[in-house]
Design a protein around this motif. Structure first.
Motif, mmCIF file in Angstrom:
data_model
loop_
_atom_site.group_PDB
_atom_site.id
_atom_site.type_symbol
_atom_site.label_atom_id
_atom_site.label_comp_id
_atom_site.label_asym_id
_atom_site.label_seq_id
_atom_site.Cartn_x
_atom_site.Cartn_y
_atom_site.Cartn_z
ATOM 1 N N MET A 84 39.596 28.820 -93.633
ATOM 2 C CA MET A 84 40.747 29.106 -94.486
ATOM 3 C C MET A 84 40.696 30.562 -94.926
ATOM 4 O O MET A 84 39.624 31.085 -95.212
ATOM 5 C CB MET A 84 40.738 28.166 -95.700
ATOM 6 N N GLY A 93 46.250 29.576 -99.681
ATOM 7 C CA GLY A 93 45.278 29.384 -98.603
ATOM 8 C C GLY A 93 46.011 28.988 -97.340
ATOM 9 O O GLY A 93 46.886 28.116 -97.365
ATOM 10 N N GLU A 119 42.195 33.023 -97.871
ATOM 11 C CA GLU A 119 42.789 32.876 -99.195
ATOM 12 C C GLU A 119 42.943 34.224 -99.895
ATOM 13 O O GLU A 119 41.978 34.772 -100.410
ATOM 14 C CB GLU A 119 41.920 31.937 -100.049
ATOM 15 N N LEU A 143 40.413 18.200 -90.086
ATOM 16 C CA LEU A 143 39.029 18.455 -89.689
ATOM 17 C C LEU A 143 38.181 18.321 -90.953
ATOM 18 O O LEU A 143 38.708 18.409 -92.077
ATOM 19 C CB LEU A 143 38.892 19.871 -89.131
ATOM 20 N N ARG A 183 35.616 19.524 -96.057
ATOM 21 C CA ARG A 183 36.230 18.413 -96.787
ATOM 22 C C ARG A 183 35.844 17.103 -96.147
ATOM 23 O O ARG A 183 36.049 16.905 -94.941
ATOM 24 C CB ARG A 183 37.746 18.560 -96.821
ATOM 25 N N TYR A 199 44.093 23.745 -111.538
ATOM 26 C CA TYR A 199 44.203 25.173 -111.895
ATOM 27 C C TYR A 199 45.627 25.704 -111.824
ATOM 28 O O TYR A 199 45.890 26.849 -112.159
ATOM 29 C CB TYR A 199 43.301 26.011 -110.967
ATOM 30 N N GLN A 209 38.796 29.722 -103.401
ATOM 31 C CA GLN A 209 39.799 30.238 -104.333
ATOM 32 C C GLN A 209 39.268 30.652 -105.705
ATOM 33 O O GLN A 209 39.589 31.731 -106.196
ATOM 34 C CB GLN A 209 40.908 29.200 -104.536
ATOM 35 N N GLU A 251 37.110 14.495 -95.566
ATOM 36 C CA GLU A 251 38.401 13.808 -95.433
ATOM 37 C C GLU A 251 38.216 12.512 -94.661
ATOM 38 O O GLU A 251 37.656 12.517 -93.576
ATOM 39 C CB GLU A 251 39.380 14.679 -94.622
ATOM 40 N N GLU A 275 51.975 21.062 -93.226
ATOM 41 C CA GLU A 275 51.552 22.098 -94.179
ATOM 42 C C GLU A 275 50.517 23.029 -93.570
ATOM 43 O O GLU A 275 49.436 22.612 -93.191
ATOM 44 C CB GLU A 275 50.963 21.404 -95.416
ATOM 45 N N ILE A 276 50.854 24.312 -93.508
ATOM 46 C CA ILE A 276 49.870 25.285 -93.033
ATOM 47 C C ILE A 276 49.367 26.177 -94.167
ATOM 48 O O ILE A 276 48.295 26.751 -94.078
ATOM 49 C CB ILE A 276 50.418 26.175 -91.883
ATOM 50 N N PHE A 286 36.740 23.431 -91.561
ATOM 51 C CA PHE A 286 37.797 24.275 -91.006
ATOM 52 C C PHE A 286 37.754 25.638 -91.682
ATOM 53 O O PHE A 286 36.996 25.848 -92.619
ATOM 54 C CB PHE A 286 39.178 23.605 -91.163
ATOM 55 N N ARG A 313 48.386 30.602 -110.885
ATOM 56 C CA ARG A 313 47.263 29.945 -111.567
ATOM 57 C C ARG A 313 47.499 29.914 -113.077
ATOM 58 O O ARG A 313 48.142 30.822 -113.632
ATOM 59 C CB ARG A 313 45.955 30.679 -111.293
ATOM 60 N N SER A 359 37.009 25.293 -100.823
ATOM 61 C CA SER A 359 37.937 26.429 -100.930
ATOM 62 C C SER A 359 37.227 27.546 -101.671
ATOM 63 O O SER A 359 36.458 27.291 -102.601
ATOM 64 C CB SER A 359 39.175 25.986 -101.724
ATOM 65 N N GLY A 417 45.425 27.475 -93.578
ATOM 66 C CA GLY A 417 44.459 26.797 -92.718
ATOM 67 C C GLY A 417 44.533 27.371 -91.308
ATOM 68 O O GLY A 417 45.585 27.317 -90.663
ATOM 69 N N GLU A 431 39.173 21.519 -105.128
ATOM 70 C CA GLU A 431 40.393 20.788 -104.749
ATOM 71 C C GLU A 431 40.268 19.285 -104.996
ATOM 72 O O GLU A 431 40.648 18.478 -104.169
ATOM 73 C CB GLU A 431 40.708 21.047 -103.286
#
Ligand code: 4AD
Ligand code: MG
Length: 431
Positions: free
Chosen positions: A223, A400, A225, A218, A208, A330, A187, A210, A354-355, A221, A361, A185, A402, A164
């Protein structure tokens, strides 16, 4: 005499039982001591009458301290006014381990203090309710995919490359092989799974780095997918809305008690039924402009933008076809407008943002290779991913969700830090 759990008291009215747990709270009124016991399955008030019990038991009930571990015996009584509907006419009490100066008292504490004492804070009724709901959501997630022919595929946490974008990678030295990264991720690996199983999902922790200090972020976390072969963006949105309906409706019926403890107003949650509204990024921007927000076409939606857009709807809203410049390498571009990505974000109501993030792809080898180059990603690390396009490539899509943002939304929490047992944030990695 039988050792039972508080949740099962109803089956023992009139009988003497033994309960094991911890002292939650106590009160006293002259010749009566009230001890509130918790055992993880519920709470029950145990009443000690002076004269009815031995002096020793009465003394112990009087001096036992908060969070001491205890074993209580008594006769079960139906008591409609009591929490849980039952009370114990107590006959005995035994202290297993006495707790001294338990730091969390019924008075108000600051959140940072409680986060420092998270290992103990978990025992409070509110935290127990949240984490029970979290558990039920995790089960609903697995049940949903397992009953729809998805194969669960666990994906690696130590990875050689970014999924990501490179800006939020946690880096580590990996023996003689140079740098490795904690996965953002699963993915890319789930895509390999989709080509093997048709329908695959991965569910695990992601990481992440972040820099954001918001109530939605967080650094570690969970996820889930799903990834589906022979599915386009519309199929992806169909799956996402069915999935969200299933999770929310399951929690509403299976965890109604816990939602009550949290005093969650469930009006908006009851609305989470198909179909969910679908709007394009262009339509979302039109809402922002109409509301007078200073928004520049082409930018990604920020937290405030998401809240303003979702406030226009009575259930989660799906925003699709974002500018490809703000989305991942992607994602397939819209054949009708190359500037747009076949992406979808699902925005939760009530300001939870955003959840879900997902997309169709890019399945074409040459196009994907050029995207990898445009994003300055190391081609060598993506050779295996390019193989998925070299050997029997098909249109495919996934998303994905969260987990912590979903738990926070369903529970109505102010901050994601309460939605996970031990939160990891930019300024916190303990306890
Ligand atoms: O939108 P994101 O970055 O999408 C992906 O990672 C894709 N690879 C998913 C896929 O298509 N398979 O993240 C997905 C979701 C977000 O919608 C959000 O719910 C959550 O992960 N999320 C976070 N949750 C808590 N803290 C953070 N820092 C988060 N970043 C993303
Ligand atoms: Mg996203």
């Amino acid at each position: 005499m039988k050792n039972i759990f508080i949740k099962d008291l109803g089956a023992y009215v009139g009988k003497e039982v033994t309960l094991s747990g911890w002292l939650y709270n106590k009160r006293s009124s002259g010749k009566i001591k009230f001890v509130i016991l918790r055992d993880g399955t519920g709470y029950v008030q145990c009443v000690y009458f002076k004269g009815n019990v031995t002096d020793e038991a009465f003394e112990t009930a009087d001096k036992v301290t908060q969070e001491s571990s205890i074993i209580i015996t008594g006769i079960v009584k139906a008591e409609p006014r009591a929490v849980g509907g039952y009370e114990l006419d107590a006959t005995g009490i035994e202290i297993i381990s006495e707790a001294h100066d338990y730091p969390i008292t019924p008075k108000e504490h600051g959140v940072e203090f409680l986060m420092d004492k998270r290992h103990l804070w978990l025992r409070s009724s509110r935290q127990v309710a949240i984490l029970r709901i979290r558990h039920r959501i995790e089960k609903a997630i697995r049940d949903f995919f397992d009953s729809r022919d998805f194969t669960l595929m666990d994906t690696p946490i130590i990875t050689p490359a970014a999924c990501e974008g490179t800006s939020t990678l946690f880096e580590t030295e990996y023996f003689d092989l140079g740098k490795a990264y904690l996965s953002q991720s699963g993915q890319l690996y789930a895509e390999a799974g989709a080509m093997a199983f048709g329908k695959a999902y991965t569910f695990g922790p992601v990481f992440r780095a972040e820099k954001s200090k918001t109530r939605r972020h967080l650094t570690e976390f969970w996820m889930v997918e799903p990834e589906v072969a022979f599915a386009n963006l519309d199929d992806d949105m169909d799956l996402a809305e069915e999935f969200l309906e299933y999770i929310v409706q399951t929690v509403l019926t299976e965890r109604a008690e816990e939602l009550k403890v949290l005093e969650r107003d469930t009006t908006m949650l009851q609305n989470v039924k198909r179909p969910l509204p679908r709007i394009s990024y262009d339509e979302a921007v039109a809402i922002l402009i109409k509301k007078g927000l200073p928004f520049e076409y082409g930018d990604d939606l920020g937290g405030t933008d998401e809240t303003v857009i979702s406030n226009e709807f009575d259930r989660p809203v799906m925003v699709h076809r974002y500018p490809s410049d703000v989305k991942a390498f992607y994602m397939k571009h819209d054949p009708e407008n190359d500037k747009l990505a076949l992406a979808v974000d699902v925005l939760a109501p009530e300001g939870y943002g955003e959840i879900i993030g997902g997309s169709q792809r890019e399945e074409d080898y040459d196009v994907l290779l050029s995207r990898i180059k445009e994003h300055n990603l190391p081609q060598e690390a993506f050779e295996w991913y390019l193989d998925l396009r070299r050997f029997g490539s098909v249109p495919h899509s996934g998303f994905g969700l969260g987990l912590e943002r979903t738990v926070s939304w369903i529970c109505g929490l102010e901050h994601v830090r309460e939605s996970i047992p031990f939160a990891r944030m930019i300024y916190r990695n303990t306890p």
